[in-house]
Structure formats: C-alpha cells, structure tokens
Write a protein that holds these residues in place. Structure first.
Motif, PDB file in Angstrom:
ATOM      1  N   ASP A  84       0.831  -1.202   0.000  1.00 22.18           N
ATOM      2  CA  ASP A  84       0.000   0.000   0.000  1.00 22.18           C
ATOM      3  C   ASP A  84       0.872   1.262   0.000  1.00 22.18           C
ATOM      4  OD1 ASP A  84      -2.198  -1.640   0.071  1.00 22.18           O
ATOM      5  OD2 ASP A  84      -2.536  -1.417   2.233  1.00 22.18           O
ATOM      6  N   PHE A  85       1.921   1.232   0.823  1.00 24.95           N
ATOM      7  CA  PHE A  85       2.802   2.400   0.914  1.00 24.95           C
ATOM      8  C   PHE A  85       3.576   2.589  -0.390  1.00 24.95           C
ATOM      9  CE2 PHE A  85       6.744   4.485   2.688  1.00 24.95           C
ATOM     10  CZ  PHE A  85       6.138   5.730   2.866  1.00 24.95           C
ATOM     11  N   SER A  86       3.992   1.498  -1.004  1.00 25.24           N
ATOM     12  CA  SER A  86       4.714   1.572  -2.281  1.00 25.24           C
ATOM     13  C   SER A  86       3.823   2.177  -3.359  1.00 25.24           C
ATOM     14  CB  SER A  86       5.174   0.179  -2.710  1.00 25.24           C
ATOM     15  OG  SER A  86       6.147  -0.326  -1.828  1.00 25.24           O
ATOM     16  N   GLN A  87       2.525   1.851  -3.306  1.00 24.53           N
ATOM     17  CA  GLN A  87       1.587   2.392  -4.273  1.00 24.53           C
ATOM     18  C   GLN A  87       1.460   3.905  -4.117  1.00 24.53           C
ATOM     19  OE1 GLN A  87       0.130   0.843  -6.840  1.00 24.53           O
ATOM     20  NE2 GLN A  87      -0.747   2.819  -7.434  1.00 24.53           N
ATOM     21  N   ILE A  88       1.440   4.366  -2.847  1.00 25.68           N
ATOM     22  CA  ILE A  88       1.372   5.809  -2.592  1.00 25.68           C
ATOM     23  C   ILE A  88       2.609   6.510  -3.151  1.00 25.68           C
ATOM     24  CG2 ILE A  88       1.399   7.567  -0.787  1.00 25.68           C
ATOM     25  CD1 ILE A  88      -0.247   5.655   0.950  1.00 25.68           C
ATOM     26  N   THR A  89       3.781   5.932  -2.881  1.00 26.68           N
ATOM     27  CA  THR A  89       5.031   6.527  -3.357  1.00 26.68           C
ATOM     28  C   THR A  89       5.078   6.528  -4.885  1.00 26.68           C
ATOM     29  OG1 THR A  89       6.202   5.780  -1.376  1.00 26.68           O
ATOM     30  CG2 THR A  89       7.544   6.354  -3.284  1.00 26.68           C
ATOM     31  N   ARG A  90       4.636   5.451  -5.489  1.00 29.25           N
ATOM     32  CA  ARG A  90       4.620   5.337  -6.952  1.00 29.25           C
ATOM     33  C   ARG A  90       3.741   6.431  -7.562  1.00 29.25           C
ATOM     34  NH1 ARG A  90       2.690   0.656  -7.178  1.00 29.25           N
ATOM     35  NH2 ARG A  90       4.682  -0.390  -6.808  1.00 29.25           N
ATOM     36  N   GLN A  91       2.580   6.650  -6.947  1.00 26.86           N
ATOM     37  CA  GLN A  91       1.676   7.675  -7.470  1.00 26.86           C
ATOM     38  C   GLN A  91       2.274   9.070  -7.299  1.00 26.86           C
ATOM     39  OE1 GLN A  91      -1.253   6.962  -9.172  1.00 26.86           O
ATOM     40  NE2 GLN A  91      -0.980   9.137  -9.695  1.00 26.86           N
ATOM     41  N   MET A 156      13.602   5.393   3.815  1.00 28.04           N
ATOM     42  CA  MET A 156      13.867   5.690   5.225  1.00 28.04           C
ATOM     43  C   MET A 156      12.658   5.389   6.107  1.00 28.04           C
ATOM     44  SD  MET A 156      16.233   9.117   5.232  1.00 28.04           S
ATOM     45  CE  MET A 156      17.918   9.082   4.586  1.00 28.04           C
ATOM     46  N   LEU A 157      11.472   5.692   5.602  1.00 26.32           N
ATOM     47  CA  LEU A 157      10.287   5.413   6.386  1.00 26.32           C
ATOM     48  C   LEU A 157      10.101   3.908   6.583  1.00 26.32           C
ATOM     49  CD1 LEU A 157       7.646   7.998   5.109  1.00 26.32           C
ATOM     50  CD2 LEU A 157       8.670   7.850   7.375  1.00 26.32           C
ATOM     51  N   LEU A 158      10.352   3.135   5.528  1.00 26.72           N
ATOM     52  CA  LEU A 158      10.234   1.687   5.654  1.00 26.72           C
ATOM     53  C   LEU A 158      11.254   1.145   6.648  1.00 26.72           C
ATOM     54  CD1 LEU A 158       9.632   0.378   2.009  1.00 26.72           C
ATOM     55  CD2 LEU A 158       7.994   0.538   3.880  1.00 26.72           C
ATOM     56  N   LEU A 164      10.951   0.069  14.395  1.00 29.67           N
ATOM     57  CA  LEU A 164       9.986   0.280  15.470  1.00 29.67           C
ATOM     58  C   LEU A 164       9.069  -0.932  15.646  1.00 29.67           C
ATOM     59  CD1 LEU A 164       9.010   3.996  14.707  1.00 29.67           C
ATOM     60  CD2 LEU A 164      10.434   3.153  16.594  1.00 29.67           C
ATOM     61  N   THR A 165       8.668  -1.516  14.522  1.00 26.69           N
ATOM     62  CA  THR A 165       7.800  -2.701  14.575  1.00 26.69           C
ATOM     63  C   THR A 165       8.512  -3.877  15.224  1.00 26.69           C
ATOM     64  OG1 THR A 165       6.628  -2.008  12.575  1.00 26.69           O
ATOM     65  CG2 THR A 165       6.434  -4.319  13.200  1.00 26.69           C
ATOM     66  N   ALA A 166       9.784  -4.077  14.864  1.00 32.17           N
ATOM     67  CA  ALA A 166      10.559  -5.175  15.440  1.00 32.17           C
ATOM     68  C   ALA A 166      10.712  -5.001  16.943  1.00 32.17           C
ATOM     69  CB  ALA A 166      11.932  -5.248  14.780  1.00 32.17           C
ATOM     70  N   ILE A 182      10.942  -8.168   3.320  1.00 32.92           N
ATOM     71  CA  ILE A 182       9.554  -8.025   2.863  1.00 32.92           C
ATOM     72  C   ILE A 182       9.224  -6.560   2.602  1.00 32.92           C
ATOM     73  CG2 ILE A 182       7.133  -8.317   3.513  1.00 32.92           C
ATOM     74  CD1 ILE A 182       7.983 -10.755   5.154  1.00 32.92           C
ATOM     75  N   LEU A 183       9.702  -5.660   3.474  1.00 27.94           N
ATOM     76  CA  LEU A 183       9.448  -4.240   3.286  1.00 27.94           C
ATOM     77  C   LEU A 183      10.088  -3.739   1.995  1.00 27.94           C
ATOM     78  CD1 LEU A 183       9.949  -2.872   6.914  1.00 27.94           C
ATOM     79  CD2 LEU A 183       7.802  -3.021   5.641  1.00 27.94           C
ATOM     80  N   ALA A 184      11.285  -4.232   1.705  1.00 29.25           N
ATOM     81  CA  ALA A 184      11.981  -3.809   0.492  1.00 29.25           C
ATOM     82  C   ALA A 184      11.314  -4.372  -0.760  1.00 29.25           C
ATOM     83  CB  ALA A 184      13.447  -4.256   0.555  1.00 29.25           C
ATOM     84  N   ASP A 185      10.771  -5.603  -0.654  1.00 27.62           N
ATOM     85  CA  ASP A 185      10.100  -6.236  -1.799  1.00 27.62           C
ATOM     86  C   ASP A 185       8.913  -7.047  -1.295  1.00 27.62           C
ATOM     87  OD1 ASP A 185       9.309  -7.410  -4.131  1.00 27.62           O
ATOM     88  OD2 ASP A 185      11.004  -8.794  -4.275  1.00 27.62           O
ATOM     89  N   PRO A 186       7.745  -6.406  -1.175  1.00 29.37           N
ATOM     90  CA  PRO A 186       6.563  -7.097  -0.632  1.00 29.37           C
ATOM     91  C   PRO A 186       6.191  -8.359  -1.386  1.00 29.37           C
ATOM     92  CG  PRO A 186       6.172  -4.730  -0.784  1.00 29.37           C
ATOM     93  CD  PRO A 186       7.456  -5.005  -1.506  1.00 29.37           C
ATOM     94  N   THR A 187       6.512  -8.425  -2.676  1.00 26.02           N
ATOM     95  CA  THR A 187       6.155  -9.611  -3.471  1.00 26.02           C
ATOM     96  C   THR A 187       7.017 -10.824  -3.129  1.00 26.02           C
ATOM     97  OG1 THR A 187       7.655  -8.989  -5.275  1.00 26.02           O
ATOM     98  CG2 THR A 187       5.394  -8.158  -5.381  1.00 26.02           C
ATOM     99  N   SER A 188       8.084 -10.595  -2.358  1.00 27.75           N
ATOM    100  CA  SER A 188       8.960 -11.724  -1.995  1.00 27.75           C
ATOM    101  C   SER A 188       8.296 -12.644  -0.987  1.00 27.75           C
ATOM    102  CB  SER A 188      10.279 -11.213  -1.406  1.00 27.75           C
ATOM    103  OG  SER A 188      10.045 -10.558  -0.152  1.00 27.75           O
ATOM    104  N   HIS A 189       7.257 -12.130  -0.312  1.00 30.26           N
ATOM    105  CA  HIS A 189       6.565 -12.968   0.681  1.00 30.26           C
ATOM    106  C   HIS A 189       5.366 -13.657   0.058  1.00 30.26           C
ATOM    107  CE1 HIS A 189       4.695 -14.473   4.275  1.00 30.26           C
ATOM    108  NE2 HIS A 189       3.605 -13.762   4.037  1.00 30.26           N
ATOM    109  N   LYS A 190       5.388 -14.963   0.071  1.00 33.56           N
ATOM    110  CA  LYS A 190       4.263 -15.764  -0.370  1.00 33.56           C
ATOM    111  C   LYS A 190       3.467 -16.195   0.850  1.00 33.56           C
ATOM    112  CE  LYS A 190       5.160 -15.840  -4.801  1.00 33.56           C
ATOM    113  NZ  LYS A 190       4.228 -15.197  -5.762  1.00 33.56           N
ATOM    114  N   VAL A 191       2.171 -15.966   0.791  1.00 40.38           N
ATOM    115  CA  VAL A 191       1.318 -16.341   1.921  1.00 40.38           C
ATOM    116  C   VAL A 191       1.413 -17.841   2.156  1.00 40.38           C
ATOM    117  CG1 VAL A 191      -1.037 -16.388   2.805  1.00 40.38           C
ATOM    118  CG2 VAL A 191      -0.262 -14.454   1.441  1.00 40.38           C
TER     119      VAL A 191
END
Length: 496
Positions: A84-91, A156-158, A164-166, A182-191
């Motif tokens: 979601d955040f990547s989409q915001i940055t992309r836009q 930097m935000l990621l 902070l999350t950790a 995962i933060l750097a590449d969300p698609t790397s995580h398969k559910v």
C-alpha cells in the motif's frame, strides 16, 4: 557454577545467577539474570534458588511461546502495508513527473513528524548514514532530484517503520531481517497456508480422542491437506473467495463438494476453539466454508446420474473376464453379488459359520453392518449352492472369499474392490457401473418378478419405512424368502 549460585566479592550473601538464552535476550532485556537470596547459608540458598530459577525459565518459555503463537500472520500484514505504501510513493512520483501536485491522505501530527525526523537522523551510526544519504539526494536538482527525494523518503520510512515494529513486537534477529526483506520487496513474501502439518496432526488427535471413526477422520484430514496444497501453490489466503475457487477446481459432484465443506467447517470450529494462534489470526473473520452455492448436477462425470444395473449378460462377461485373469475369488465374488445383492464388505466377511441351515434351507447369516436391517438371514440361491460348498471346503482362514489383507480400517474388501474396479474398466463398463450396482440389479429383478416390496427390502437389508414391518413384524418365513430369491435368473456359471 552448575548450581547457579554465586557470592559477590566482599559479600557473604548468596545470589542465584542464570544466563539468558540468546533467542530470548531481547524479550527479557538482558544477557544475565541475578537475584539475591538474602541468606549467607549455602544450604538455605540451594533451596531458595529453585523457585527463582523456575520463574525465570517460565519467562524464557513464555517469550518463545509468544513468538511461536505469532505464526506468519505478521508477514502478511507487513507485506500488504508495504504494498500500500509503495503504491502511494509510486503515485507521488508519477504526479511529480507529470508536474501535478495533489494533497496526500496522510494526516500526521507535526509534533510526531518532528519526533520521527529526530529518530531518523539521530546521532547514531544509522542516523549519520541516513543524513549522508539525504545530503547526496538533496544535492540533485530538477525532476531527478524530486524523484530521488520520494525514493529516499520511502526507503527511510520503511527502514524506520521496520525497526519500530521489530522493537514493539519483540522480533528475533532473523524475524527482523526477514521483515526488512519483505518491506523492500513485498512480493517476496508468499502467503503460507495456515493449515499446517502440525495443526492437522493436533486436529486429528483431537478427533480421535473424541471417538471419531478413523476412516472419517482421515478423510477430513486428507481434504484439508489438499486445500493447504492449493493455498500454498499460489500463496493464497484462506478466504471465502479462495475456497470457492478451490471447490471449482476439484471437478467433483455436489455431494462430494459438500463433504469438503463439512470437513473445512469441522477443522475451522476446532481451530477457533482450541488453537490460540489461529484465533488470533482469524479473530475477526467468518467461517470461509459456509454460504457456498454448490452446482446442481455439475462437477464429476457421474454427478446427478443413477448407477447402472448389471444384466445377466454383463455379469457373465465380468465373471468370464475374472476367470481369464485367473482370478477365481473375484469370479466367485461377482456370483455372490448377483445372487444376494449384498454389500461387498458383507460378502467379504462371510465365513464358514455364516452358512447356516434353517427349516432345512441353507442360508447366509449376514451380521449387522450399516443398520439394524442389515442383520438378516438370506436363503442361498439353488444355483449358488455348489459354489458355496466349494468355498467352505477350500477356506483356509474360515472366510469364504480370500483377501490379501484388510486395510488400516479393517475392511477386508479393500484390495478385491480395487481389483473389481480395474476389471470393470477393462471390460468396457462406465463409472456408473460399480459393485454396489448388483444391489440395484437384485432389487430390480425381485420387483420385476412380483416379489412384494417389503420382502425385497428384507432380502437386501433395507428398512421398509413401515413401523408395522420394521418394529413389530418378525419378517418373512425362510420358505417365503427362498421362493423369492429363487426368482433371480441363474447364471449357469462355469469355473475355469
């Protein structure tokens, strides 16, 4: 220090000391735990240390349990938020490139933003690194510089968000590293499928402890294993929509699909009640196995179709094929099916003692199997007597039909049932022709021979649905049943 006792220099008081395992040091907050036992007597200290050590070890286990119960659901949330955040940055980058400016949807308190800036550019190694990266970006000009700023802020935000999350969730070092990937590449995580091998094992043990039928339990576990494989293949979440897609991929009859849904509901209810990790992951979710509209008459090739009966010619063809394969037991089983209409497992359980004589008539004494009506005495068709005599004489284990071995549920018909299926297919019969079709054949032949409905049902072990007959009547006489069974056409069988 095997006893975990120490004395500090210059003190007579005993202390209990325990090194904190590396995997829980972050959760506990230190590498070593030390506590005074308030005694200078070693003997008293030996006893006093035990409850303290027990408490500390319980804390270690609690920290591990917290991590275990967390499961993988956090990865899915992180991946989704990062996307979601990547989409915001992309836009934002697209708008910048097009020369457009739009207000963001981020409602951030200026005080919190300043606090975040102070944390990002703190006087630490990471803070100084980030400041250097920022100086390099701000040195760029024009559109390239504006795009680079968006990328820098996103990175930097990621990174900060991950740290902070950790910290807030007491992530282990390996979990923290995986989160940054995962933060750097969300698609790397398969559910990953939440229907794990460990959960299915616990579910099976629970069902067994409640007296469930072993075969039924194994079937439900097997269905859930197939769903789990389906989810893992494309990294799909467990939702109503994915269950719907899965059902459509099965190509099964509606009745079979209903069994899959019942298995899913049984697993879901168990997990929501007894699995803490599952409850946490699906606490706000509804059962994805309910509310599905199943197809009517669709699915498998045989869905919605009645089983075919075997004609006399069909039965002779099957029997001859069995003999040509040098399979006398299967040929005998086919004959027993034609002349009795009994279930295949009932026939495979007939023994020498099952052949009894009542009123001078040789009969099969079928024990109870599926229902009260299944316990019955059926006269042996005159054309079958010689075969039965041979089976009784040749039996080596008291059973009339030899079996290689029973399956794990104790069914003697398992192997010979498979053999019949192969024989039927090789002989050109459809899947609508099964061994159970002989029951349909016998009932049909009896009705066409004007045998009363109640008597026909009594011979094959069906309840009549009549209270008068099922509760009060003792049934037809042996003479009446023999007259009825004799109306079944003779096969004029021949052995090889």
């Amino acid at each position: 220090m095997a006893d975990n006792l120490i004395q500090k220099k210059g003190e007579s008081t005993w202390y209990v000391r325990l090194a904190v395992p590396a995997d829980v040091q972050k959760a506990i907050g230190c590498k070593v735990l030390i506590q005074s036992l308030k005694t200078g007597l070693r003997k008293e200290a030996m006893d006093a240390r035990l409850p303290v050590l027990t408490k500390w070890k319980a804390q270690f286990q609690a920290a591990r349990d917290k991590r275990t119960n967390r499961g993988d659901s956090w990865k899915e949330r992180i991946a989704q938020d990062a996307q979601d955040f990547s989409q915001i940055t992309r836009q934002l980058k697209i708008d910048t490139a097009l020369g457009e400016t739009k207000p963001t949807n981020l409602d951030i308190d200026p005080a919190h933003l300043e606090e975040l800036r102070q944390f990002v550019f703190s006087d630490t190694e990471d803070g100084r690194r980030r400041r250097a990266e920022a100086d390099a970006v701000y040195a760029k000009h024009g559109l390239e510089g504006e795009i680079a700023i968006h990328d820098l802020v996103h990175k930097m935000l990621l990174e900060t968000w991950g740290g902070l999350t950790a910290h807030a969730n007491d992530f282990s070092s390996s979990e923290a590293e995986e989160m940054q990937v995962i933060l750097a590449d969300p698609t790397s995580h398969k559910v990953r499928s939440p229907i794990t091998t460990a959960r299915l094992k616990t579910f099976k043990e629970f069902r067994e402890s409640r007296g469930g039928a072993p075969k039924h339990i194994d079937q439900q576990v097997g269905k859930m294993e197939r769903l789990s494989e389906f989810l893992k293949k494309d990294g799909l979440p467990l939702t109503f929509d994915t269950v719907d897609v899965w059902l459509k991929s099965l190509d099964r009859a509606p009745a079979t699909l209903s069994q899959y849904l019942m298995a899913g509901t049984a697993f879901w209810k168990w997990a929501m009640k007894y699995d803490a990790g599952w409850r946490d992951q699906f606490k706000d979710k509804v059962n994805p196995f309910v509310g599905h509209e199943l197809p009517q008459g669709g699915g498998a090739e045989t869905a919605g179709k009645d089983r075919e009966i075997y004609t006399k010619a069909d039965t002779l063809k099957l029997q001859r094929a069995a003999l040509d394969n040098d399979d006398q037991p299967l040929a005998d089983l086919i004959a027993l099916g034609w002349y009795t209409g009994a279930r295949i497992e009932e026939l495979c359980r007939l023994t020498k003692d099952s052949v009894i004589t009542i009123d001078g008539v040789q009969c099969f004494d079928f024990p109870r199997s599926k229902s009260k009506a299944s316990k019955r005495v059926v006269p042996i068709h005159p054309s079958l007597l010689s075969t039965v005599d041979r089976l009784v004489k040749d039996s080596t284990d008291t059973f009339l039909i030899p079996a290689e071995s029973a399956d794990k549920y104790g069914k003697r018909s398992h192997a010979i049932s498979k053999a019949f299926g192969r024989l039927r297919t090789a002989a050109g019969f459809s899947r609508l022709h099964v061994f159970h079709s002989f029951r349909h054949t016998v009932v049909t032949e009896l009705i066409r021979a004007d045998v009363p409905d109640a008597l026909a049902k009594e011979l094959v072990g069906h309840e009549t649905g009549s209270v008068t007959h099922d509760v009060y009547s003792k049934g037809a006489s042996t003479k009446q049943k023999l007259a009825a069974i004799t109306k079944l056409p003779a096969l004029n069988m021949h052995t090889k």
